[in-house]
Structures are given as structure tokens and as C-alpha cells.
Design an enzyme around this catalytic site. Structure first.
Site, PDB file in Angstrom:
ATOM      1  N   ASP A  38     -23.594  39.862  12.847  1.00 30.37           N
ATOM      2  CA  ASP A  38     -22.540  39.125  12.170  1.00 30.37           C
ATOM      3  C   ASP A  38     -22.556  39.563  10.692  1.00 30.37           C
ATOM      4  O   ASP A  38     -23.509  40.213  10.240  1.00 30.37           O
ATOM      5  CB  ASP A  38     -22.871  37.628  12.317  1.00 30.37           C
ATOM      6  CG  ASP A  38     -22.012  36.764  11.449  1.00 30.37           C
ATOM      7  OD1 ASP A  38     -20.789  36.869  11.527  1.00 30.37           O
ATOM      8  OD2 ASP A  38     -22.576  35.981  10.653  1.00 30.37           O
ATOM      9  N   ASP A  40     -20.819  37.532   7.456  1.00 28.05           N
ATOM     10  CA  ASP A  40     -20.952  36.461   6.458  1.00 28.05           C
ATOM     11  C   ASP A  40     -22.156  35.569   6.744  1.00 28.05           C
ATOM     12  O   ASP A  40     -22.310  35.041   7.848  1.00 28.05           O
ATOM     13  CB  ASP A  40     -19.694  35.578   6.456  1.00 28.05           C
ATOM     14  CG  ASP A  40     -18.482  36.323   5.930  1.00 28.05           C
ATOM     15  OD1 ASP A  40     -18.562  36.855   4.821  1.00 28.05           O
ATOM     16  OD2 ASP A  40     -17.460  36.367   6.643  1.00 28.05           O
TER      17      ASP A  40
HETATM   18  P1  TMP Z   1     -18.555  35.809  10.022  1.00 29.69           P
HETATM   19  O1  TMP Z   1     -18.173  35.885  11.474  1.00 29.69           O
HETATM   20  O2  TMP Z   1     -18.645  37.157   9.365  1.00 29.69           O
HETATM   21  O3  TMP Z   1     -19.751  34.973   9.764  1.00 29.69           O
HETATM   22  O4  TMP Z   1     -17.302  35.092   9.258  1.00 29.69           O
HETATM   23  C1  TMP Z   1     -16.911  33.802   9.471  1.00 29.69           C
HETATM   24  C2  TMP Z   1     -17.191  32.876   8.331  1.00 29.69           C
HETATM   25  O5  TMP Z   1     -16.057  32.790   7.459  1.00 29.69           O
HETATM   26  C3  TMP Z   1     -17.456  31.473   8.818  1.00 29.69           C
HETATM   27  O6  TMP Z   1     -18.761  31.078   8.488  1.00 29.69           O
HETATM   28  C4  TMP Z   1     -16.445  30.616   8.099  1.00 29.69           C
HETATM   29  C5  TMP Z   1     -15.949  31.467   6.959  1.00 29.69           C
HETATM   30  N1  TMP Z   1     -14.577  31.175   6.518  1.00 29.69           N
HETATM   31  C6  TMP Z   1     -14.367  30.901   5.179  1.00 29.69           C
HETATM   32  O7  TMP Z   1     -15.313  30.880   4.387  1.00 29.69           O
HETATM   33  N2  TMP Z   1     -13.088  30.646   4.747  1.00 29.69           N
HETATM   34  C7  TMP Z   1     -12.013  30.664   5.579  1.00 29.69           C
HETATM   35  O8  TMP Z   1     -10.875  30.446   5.146  1.00 29.69           O
HETATM   36  C8  TMP Z   1     -12.244  30.955   6.959  1.00 29.69           C
HETATM   37  C9  TMP Z   1     -11.085  30.988   7.917  1.00 29.69           C
HETATM   38  C10 TMP Z   1     -13.549  31.223   7.374  1.00 29.69           C
HETATM   39 MG    MG Z   2     -21.637  34.250   9.782  1.00 30.46          MG
END
Ligand code: TMP
Ligand code: MG
Length: 288
Positions: A38, A40
Site C-alpha cells: 500500500d 499512504d
Molecule cells: P492508500 O490506499 O494508499 O493507503 O490510500 C488511501 C488513503 O487515502 C486512506 O487512508 C484514506 C485517504 N484519503 C484521504 O486522506 N483523503 C481523501 O479525500 C480520500 C478519498 C482518501
Molecule cells: Mg494506506
């Protein structure tokens, strides 16, 4: 076997099972291994000096490409985050709310007519931070020709820019994510393809059969995630032999610890580094 597995941040439901998986993977050889991670809050830090680090979406939300009115509307969407990490609700219950979150966020971003040529600057000026040890992870996987799939519900264009600016967007890296669709003048007009949100990574994996078909000689998987939704990222892997799942538990640790221990083989509690994944990777490649 791996001293870092005794770090205070490490929790395992079944350490014996972890040893067995690792031994089996070492025996098979690093040329049978692929890494699926993953982005974030897994490859990037959750916090630095007590301050939260941005997700891909946050990098844009906080930038000067977004009007003040839109920033207010995006701030209102922050109410979805506590739902994302609420251990008292089931995935079934959260799923429609997560789709709602992503849909609203993407609609707002599209209204801002974001320009492609400004993305690099926005990332440059952001507080985006990869976890300590990222360079060793990316460089070592590249040197050992181990494929790294970054599978993110964030924004592909932004995450690519983060790893490009960090100098680690090597040819062995492949990204599945939400990509922006720009018009001929370079303004954002939509997001491409099927939406990837936090709980449909399985469907995303199954849409990309070609990638996993290419990697069919690598049935041993190292999976890195921070959400329970990340556990399905490897569902497209052909004839999987072994999978070792490492989960970063960044927030609401006590409430969520048991559910993480039940589903991840190794749980890293408030660990902002890649020390443990790196130690495992070095072990799998014979420490060279
Ligand atoms: P990931 O799959 O790379 O972890 O990304 C998803 C992350 O993004 C999740 O933890 C929620 C975050 N997110 C935001 O911070 N702001 C937003 O507007 C959205 C839709 C998701
Ligand atoms: Mg994540």
C-alpha cells in the site's frame, strides 16, 4: 533468526508461523518473491514530530491549486476518516460510506481544474514523507530484480511524483492507483477507470490479471499495508505459495490491535520506520 522481530513495536499472533513462512520463502529463493505494498501511511509516514503527514489526497487538498471555498468543503470530508478506522463497524457497513468519501473528494478535485504541469511543484512543496529506510527498500528490491507493486487508493499521479522526487521510482516498480485524466489543455477533467477505494482492492487486483500473469513465477508474496482493506491486495496472485503480511498500526492502537493481530502476521505498533520490512527483505535475499 531476524533480530528486528524482537523490536518493541513488533507484535505477532503466531511467531512460529512467521518463522515457517520465512524459512519456506528463503528456501524457494528471492527470485520467487514479489512485494505488494500500500502507499499512504504504509510507505509514507503517519506522523513526524507529532504532526500528521499528508496522504496523496491531502497533498492536493493542502496545496494552492485548491480554492479556499473548496478547501472548506474538503475539510468537511475529514469526518469520514474516523469511520475508516472505526473498529466497531464492519467493512460491509463502512463500504458505502467509503465510496461516498472518495466520490465526493474526486468531484471536488475535478471542479478545481487542477493543472498537470503544477503537480510536481505541489509535491515538492508538500510535507510528504516516505518512511525512514525507504531508500534501502526500493534500491535493494531493484538491485535484486524483485518486483514491487504499489497498490494505492490514493492518487497515482501524486504518488508517482513522490517516489520520483525521492529518486526511487525504479523500473521494477508498478503502480495500481487512481489516475487523473487531463484534457488537451492539461486540466483535470476526471479520474480514469474504476475507482479504487480502501475496501475494493480485491476487485482492483482481479482487474489487473495481466500483471499477475507476468509474475506467475513468483508465488511468494511480502504484503505491506496499514488498513484491513489492504489484506486483499494480493488476491490476483497466481497459485500463491506463501504470503507474509506486515501491517502498520498507526492510530487507535489499543482498539484495533486484536483485529490487526488476527489478520496480519506481523503488526508494527506506531512504528514510523521500514526497519522490520527491510530486515525481512535482507533475510530473504541472503543479506547481500
Ligand atoms: P492508500 O490506499 O494508499 O493507503 O490510500 C488511501 C488513503 O487515502 C486512506 O487512508 C484514506 C485517504 N484519503 C484521504 O486522506 N483523503 C481523501 O479525500 C480520500 C478519498 C482518501
Ligand atoms: Mg494506506
Amino acid at each position: 533468526m531476524i533480530p528486528e522481530l524482537s523490536n518493541p513495536s513488533v507484535c505477532m499472533r503466531d511467531p512460529q508461523r512467521v518463522q515457517e513462512i520465512l524459512q519456506s520463502m528463503v528456501k524457494a529463493g528471492s527470485n520467487t518473491v514479489q512485494v505488494i505494498s500500500d502507499f499512504d501511511m504504509t510507505l509514507t509516514r503517519f506522523a513526524y514530530n507529532g504532526k500528521r503527514c499528508p496522504t496523496c489526497h491531502n497533498i492536493l487538498d493542502n496545496s494552492n491549486l485548491i480554492s479556499n471555498d473548496c478547501k472548506i468543503e474538503l475539510k468537511e470530508l475529514l469526518t469520514y476518516y474516523p469511520i475508516e478506522i472505526d473498529s466497531s463497524r464492519s467493512i460491509e457497513e463502512k463500504l458505502p460510506l467509503m465510496v461516498e468519501w472518495w466520490t465526493k473528494a474526486h468531484e471536488l478535485l475535478v471542479q478545481q481544474k487542477i493543472r498537470k504541469d503544477l503537480l510536481a511543484m505541489v509535491v515538492q512543496e508538500s510535507d510528504a514523507m516516505l518512511r525512514e529506510g525507504y531508500k534501502l527498500l526500493f534500491d535493494h528490491l531493484y538491485e535484486h530484480s524483485i518486483p514491487l507493486l504499489i497498490f494505492s487508493a490514493g492518487i497515482g499521479d501524486i504518488l508517482e511524483e513522490v517516489i520520483r522526487q525521492a529518486g526511487v521510482f525504479h523500473p521494477n516498480v508498478k503502480v495500481f492507483s487512481n489516475y487523473m485524466d487531463f484534457d488537451e489543455s492539461g486540466e483535470l477533467r476526471a479520474f480514469k477507470g474504476e475507482l479504487i477505494h480502501i475496501y475494493n482492492k480485491r476487485e482492483g487486483a482481479l482487474l489487473n490479471t495481466g500483471h499477475f500473469q507476468e509474475l506467475r513465477t513468483r508465488p511468494n508474496v511480502l504484503l505491506l499495508g496499514d488498513s484491513l482493506g489492504d489484506l486483499t491486495m494480493a488476491d490476483g496472485v497466481h497459485d500463491m505459495e506463501n504470503i507474509l503480511k506486515i501491517g502498520f498500526l498507526n492510530d487507535k492502537v489499543e482498539e484495533r490491535k486484536q483485529s490487526y493481530l488476527d489478520s496480519y502476521d506481523i503488526v508494527l505498533l506506531k512504528d514510523e520506520t521500514l526497519e522490520v520490512p527491510n530486515a525481512i527483505m535482507l533475510y530473504l535475499t541472503g543479506n547481500n
